[in-house]
Design a protein around this motif. Structure first.
Motif, mmCIF file in Angstrom:
data_model
loop_
_atom_site.group_PDB
_atom_site.id
_atom_site.type_symbol
_atom_site.label_atom_id
_atom_site.label_comp_id
_atom_site.label_asym_id
_atom_site.label_seq_id
_atom_site.Cartn_x
_atom_site.Cartn_y
_atom_site.Cartn_z
ATOM 1 N N ALA A 72 11.993 -38.063 -19.521
ATOM 2 C CA ALA A 72 11.296 -36.615 -19.822
ATOM 3 C C ALA A 72 11.723 -35.811 -20.768
ATOM 4 N N ALA A 73 13.080 -36.150 -21.227
ATOM 5 C CA ALA A 73 13.681 -35.444 -22.348
ATOM 6 C C ALA A 73 13.166 -36.015 -23.851
ATOM 7 N N ILE A 74 12.384 -37.290 -23.831
ATOM 8 C CA ILE A 74 12.449 -37.663 -25.041
ATOM 9 C C ILE A 74 11.349 -37.050 -25.901
ATOM 10 N N PRO A 75 10.287 -36.518 -25.490
ATOM 11 C CA PRO A 75 9.303 -35.740 -26.562
ATOM 12 C C PRO A 75 10.394 -34.554 -27.207
ATOM 13 N N ALA A 76 11.184 -33.771 -26.518
ATOM 14 C CA ALA A 76 11.802 -32.626 -26.740
ATOM 15 C C ALA A 76 12.820 -33.110 -28.111
ATOM 16 N N ILE A 77 13.540 -34.142 -27.745
ATOM 17 C CA ILE A 77 14.543 -34.966 -28.692
ATOM 18 C C ILE A 77 13.768 -35.204 -29.825
ATOM 19 N N ILE A 78 12.856 -36.057 -29.801
ATOM 20 C CA ILE A 78 11.867 -36.461 -31.037
ATOM 21 C C ILE A 78 11.653 -34.890 -31.638
ATOM 22 N N ASP A 79 11.104 -34.059 -31.157
ATOM 23 C CA ASP A 79 10.506 -32.947 -31.695
ATOM 24 C C ASP A 79 11.737 -32.156 -32.607
ATOM 25 N N GLY A 80 12.897 -32.211 -31.835
ATOM 26 C CA GLY A 80 13.986 -31.536 -32.260
ATOM 27 C C GLY A 80 14.871 -32.113 -33.521
ATOM 28 N N LEU A 81 14.533 -33.445 -33.660
ATOM 29 C CA LEU A 81 15.411 -34.219 -34.631
ATOM 30 C C LEU A 81 15.317 -33.452 -35.952
ATOM 31 N N PRO A 82 14.227 -33.225 -36.652
ATOM 32 C CA PRO A 82 14.152 -32.640 -37.993
ATOM 33 C C PRO A 82 15.209 -31.264 -38.119
ATOM 34 N N SER A 83 15.097 -30.755 -37.098
ATOM 35 C CA SER A 83 16.023 -29.467 -37.228
ATOM 36 C C SER A 83 17.639 -29.770 -36.864
ATOM 37 N N LEU A 84 18.020 -30.906 -36.428
ATOM 38 C CA LEU A 84 19.413 -31.184 -36.470
ATOM 39 C C LEU A 84 20.162 -31.318 -37.611
ATOM 40 N N GLY A 85 21.351 -31.047 -37.552
ATOM 41 C CA GLY A 85 22.141 -31.564 -38.807
ATOM 42 C C GLY A 85 22.625 -32.890 -38.469
ATOM 43 N N GLY A 86 23.284 -33.623 -39.521
ATOM 44 C CA GLY A 86 23.953 -34.831 -39.355
ATOM 45 C C GLY A 86 24.503 -35.187 -38.031
#
Length: 92
Positions: free
Chosen positions: A32-46
């Motif tokens: 259930a968390a996968i779409p939000a994780i993928i969408d949020g990846l570009p905004s995360l730092g290293g």
């Protein structure tokens, strides 16, 4: 309005304690968390991106096998992985 899962994804980039807690909850939430994780990846730092990778690995998610997430991740320079020139292009 930011969902609870989206807030957890942003916390992956936080201090070690908050990041660890967010990681554990995202793993518990599972697919259930996968779409939000993928969408949020570009905004995360290293650090956040590495923690997100750990989440996928600990979930044993097949989307991490291969290039499925490659475009969403960035190098420390900020350049997306898939936007870097290949060796063949650089040697022209």
């Amino acid at each position: 309005m930011t969902s609870h899962v989206e807030r957890l994804v942003q916390q992956l980039d936080g201090d070690a304690g908050a990041s660890y807690d967010a990681r554990a909850e995202l793993i518990w939430l599972g697919s259930a968390a996968i779409p939000a994780i993928i969408d949020g990846l570009p905004s995360l730092g290293g650090f956040g991106q590495l923690t997100a990778i750990e989440v996928f690995q600990l979930m044993s998610m097949p989307c991490w096998n291969g290039f499925a997430l490659r475009g969403a991740l960035t190098r420390p320079s900020g350049m997306p992985f898939d936007a870097s020139p290949s060796l063949a292009q650089r040697n022209k």
